[in-house]
Design a protein around this motif. Sequence first.
Motif, PDB file in Angstrom:
ATOM      1  N   TRP A 137       0.849  -1.198   0.000  1.00 31.34           N
ATOM      2  CA  TRP A 137       0.000   0.000   0.000  1.00 31.34           C
ATOM      3  C   TRP A 137       0.882   1.245   0.000  1.00 31.34           C
ATOM      4  O   TRP A 137       0.660   2.185  -0.765  1.00 31.34           O
ATOM      5  CB  TRP A 137      -0.910  -0.046   1.207  1.00 31.34           C
ATOM      6  CG  TRP A 137      -1.928   1.046   1.326  1.00 31.34           C
ATOM      7  CD1 TRP A 137      -2.262   2.003   0.407  1.00 31.34           C
ATOM      8  CD2 TRP A 137      -2.776   1.272   2.442  1.00 31.34           C
ATOM      9  NE1 TRP A 137      -3.259   2.805   0.900  1.00 31.34           N
ATOM     10  CE2 TRP A 137      -3.599   2.377   2.147  1.00 31.34           C
ATOM     11  CE3 TRP A 137      -2.930   0.647   3.671  1.00 31.34           C
ATOM     12  CZ2 TRP A 137      -4.545   2.875   3.031  1.00 31.34           C
ATOM     13  CZ3 TRP A 137      -3.885   1.133   4.544  1.00 31.34           C
ATOM     14  CH2 TRP A 137      -4.680   2.231   4.233  1.00 31.34           C
ATOM     15  N   ALA A 138       1.886   1.255   0.867  1.00 27.31           N
ATOM     16  CA  ALA A 138       2.781   2.412   0.944  1.00 27.31           C
ATOM     17  C   ALA A 138       3.546   2.609  -0.362  1.00 27.31           C
ATOM     18  O   ALA A 138       3.669   3.740  -0.864  1.00 27.31           O
ATOM     19  CB  ALA A 138       3.749   2.245   2.113  1.00 27.31           C
ATOM     20  N   LEU A 139       4.039   1.525  -0.931  1.00 24.65           N
ATOM     21  CA  LEU A 139       4.780   1.627  -2.189  1.00 24.65           C
ATOM     22  C   LEU A 139       3.875   2.067  -3.341  1.00 24.65           C
ATOM     23  O   LEU A 139       4.292   2.858  -4.197  1.00 24.65           O
ATOM     24  CB  LEU A 139       5.458   0.298  -2.515  1.00 24.65           C
ATOM     25  CG  LEU A 139       6.604  -0.108  -1.593  1.00 24.65           C
ATOM     26  CD1 LEU A 139       7.092  -1.514  -1.915  1.00 24.65           C
ATOM     27  CD2 LEU A 139       7.736   0.906  -1.649  1.00 24.65           C
ATOM     28  N   SER A 140       2.643   1.582  -3.367  1.00 23.20           N
ATOM     29  CA  SER A 140       1.694   1.997  -4.408  1.00 23.20           C
ATOM     30  C   SER A 140       1.369   3.482  -4.294  1.00 23.20           C
ATOM     31  O   SER A 140       1.299   4.184  -5.303  1.00 23.20           O
ATOM     32  CB  SER A 140       0.393   1.193  -4.304  1.00 23.20           C
ATOM     33  OG  SER A 140       0.636  -0.162  -4.504  1.00 23.20           O
ATOM     34  N   THR A 141       1.176   3.939  -3.075  1.00 17.88           N
ATOM     35  CA  THR A 141       0.883   5.359  -2.856  1.00 17.88           C
ATOM     36  C   THR A 141       2.052   6.220  -3.311  1.00 17.88           C
ATOM     37  O   THR A 141       1.857   7.232  -3.995  1.00 17.88           O
ATOM     38  CB  THR A 141       0.579   5.609  -1.366  1.00 17.88           C
ATOM     39  OG1 THR A 141      -0.580   4.844  -1.010  1.00 17.88           O
ATOM     40  CG2 THR A 141       0.332   7.071  -1.088  1.00 17.88           C
ATOM     41  N   LEU A 142       3.245   5.820  -2.961  1.00 20.08           N
ATOM     42  CA  LEU A 142       4.434   6.558  -3.379  1.00 20.08           C
ATOM     43  C   LEU A 142       4.571   6.545  -4.902  1.00 20.08           C
ATOM     44  O   LEU A 142       4.856   7.578  -5.517  1.00 20.08           O
ATOM     45  CB  LEU A 142       5.682   5.969  -2.721  1.00 20.08           C
ATOM     46  CG  LEU A 142       6.996   6.684  -3.000  1.00 20.08           C
ATOM     47  CD1 LEU A 142       6.943   8.116  -2.481  1.00 20.08           C
ATOM     48  CD2 LEU A 142       8.147   5.937  -2.360  1.00 20.08           C
ATOM     49  N   TYR A 143       4.340   5.391  -5.520  1.00 11.75           N
ATOM     50  CA  TYR A 143       4.434   5.291  -6.976  1.00 11.75           C
ATOM     51  C   TYR A 143       3.403   6.189  -7.658  1.00 11.75           C
ATOM     52  O   TYR A 143       3.728   6.901  -8.616  1.00 11.75           O
ATOM     53  CB  TYR A 143       4.255   3.841  -7.434  1.00 11.75           C
ATOM     54  CG  TYR A 143       4.157   3.737  -8.932  1.00 11.75           C
ATOM     55  CD1 TYR A 143       5.297   3.841  -9.722  1.00 11.75           C
ATOM     56  CD2 TYR A 143       2.931   3.575  -9.562  1.00 11.75           C
ATOM     57  CE1 TYR A 143       5.215   3.775 -11.099  1.00 11.75           C
ATOM     58  CE2 TYR A 143       2.839   3.511 -10.933  1.00 11.75           C
ATOM     59  CZ  TYR A 143       3.983   3.610 -11.706  1.00 11.75           C
ATOM     60  OH  TYR A 143       3.891   3.563 -13.063  1.00 11.75           O
TER      61      TYR A 143
END
Length: 176
Positions: A137-143
């Motif tokens: 979730w965190a990586l998707s948000t950052l991406y």
Amino acid sequence: MFEIPAVHAAMFVGAVGALVPMWRAHGTDCRVQIAHGAMALSMVAMMIPGVPAGIHLLEGAVLIGLAVFVTGETMHRRTAIPCAVDLTAMGVLLLLAPMSATTPAASAASAPTPSGHHHGGAGISTGWLPLVVLVCWALSTLYLFRSTPRRERRSGVKTAAAGSALMILGMAPMAA
């Protein structure tokens, strides 16, 4: 679901994070606003002691259903996609919550025997799965934030990313 003051504070931050994108919702579809309201209500419901686990399963299913509902709007893709990611991740975490919570009977049934193997299950622990969902979730948000061209990073995209970050912080106790 949780009765520790620090966890309540984190969940309150998550509820605020769910409402943050609504403050700058002047160009956003009402579907996204409904979805953010549902996420905030879900975060508040997690702070209520004594709520049966079935309610959280229902919340998870509703949030995942709302993710499909939000992506049906094609006009506001910049806000709908991050919202759908938030809804899906939060819904999956809520669906995993009853499985990741160990009861004394369940932990005793799957305790290793002296010969070193486990009884009472397939031998696969799902305790790490909520953490994987949270990290994804965190990586998707950052991406999603970084893939938006700088000239298009208006306050709405920044606000959605900030709200997502706060919700991730609020859901972190679910992965612990």
